[in-house]
Design a protein around this motif. Structure first.
Motif, short mmCIF file in Angstrom:
data_model
loop_
_atom_site.label_atom_id
_atom_site.label_comp_id
_atom_site.label_asym_id
_atom_site.label_seq_id
_atom_site.Cartn_x
_atom_site.Cartn_y
_atom_site.Cartn_z
N THR A 118 118.91 58.32 17.89
CA THR A 118 120.51 58.82 18.00
C THR A 118 120.71 60.21 18.54
N GLY B 229 112.28 51.65 12.15
CA GLY B 229 111.31 52.92 12.27
C GLY B 229 109.85 52.43 11.52
N LYS C 228 114.35 58.03 14.16
CA LYS C 228 115.88 58.12 14.12
C LYS C 228 116.40 59.43 14.91
#
Length: 209
Positions: free
Chosen positions: A174, A89, A170
């Motif tokens: 995901t 990130g 994130k």
């Protein structure tokens, strides 16, 4: 404020419109209508592209505090949905140009400049950060209030935007729906951080004994 200038606005409209004024106004209205049709056409085209290729990523982004339809569209258009090209990130925030260099150390913030990066994405995420911190009882509101005690509001919002980008990374990586955890989560994190720093600072005294 326009409310305080109501009388002045009425006086400004008091006058005589000649024929050439009507022609000019009609031309301006035609230009506005033409541009609005183009905007609507592009918005529909963007919506169709997202629906066909990025529907799941868009839904996940739209769940993040402060991120609405437009900011989600900008994120997808600039960064796409494949986060594998960014190892972490932190790499993603640096690419976006919202990550200062080593701006935090031992809980203390340094005044460092924001790096150059993707301007469209940076403007969108800073706008999203402002929207997020305006949400009362949210994690982001609590974070901003804490940061604002140490630095100017603009620097604080950049720090919030950086953390918000990590959530974006994130979430897209995901493909999970974001869950706002509220102020209680922020307080819990702060308590754990304080415990860590207090324990760490106590080690030299323990060794001395």
């Amino acid at each position: 404020m326009l409310k305080d200038k109501k009388d002045l606005l009425i006086k400004a409209l008091d006058g005589t419109l000649e024929n050439h004024h009507h022609i000019q106004l009609q031309m301006l209205l035609d230009d506005y209508d033409h541009i609005q049709k183009q905007v609507n056409f592009l918005n529909n085209a963007i919506s169709e592209i997202i629906k066909e290729h990025y529907a799941e990523a868009f839904q996940c982004l739209d769940s993040i505090s402060g991120i609405g339809v437009k900011s989600a569209e900008i994120i997808i258009s600039e960064a796409g949905k494949d986060m594998s090209r960014f190892p972490t990130g932190g790499h993603f925030t640096a690419w976006c140009g919202i990550a200062p260099g080593n701006n935090e150390s031992a809980g203390k913030w340094k005044n460092t400049a924001i790096r150059k990066g993707n301007n469209y994405l940076r403007v969108a995420i800073v706008g999203a950060a402002w929207a997020a911190v305006r949400m009362k009882n949210s994690y982001w509101h609590a974070l901003f209030e804490k940061l604002r005690k140490r630095m100017k509001a603009q620097k604080a919002i950049e720090a919030v935007a950086r953390r918000l980008l990590k959530v974006v990374y994130k979430t897209v990586d995901t493909l999970t729906i974001y869950q706002e955890k509220g102020i209680a989560h922020f307080v819990d994190l702060q308590a754990k951080a304080n415990l860590y720093y207090n324990t760490k600072s106590a080690w030299p005294n323990l060794h001395a004994e």
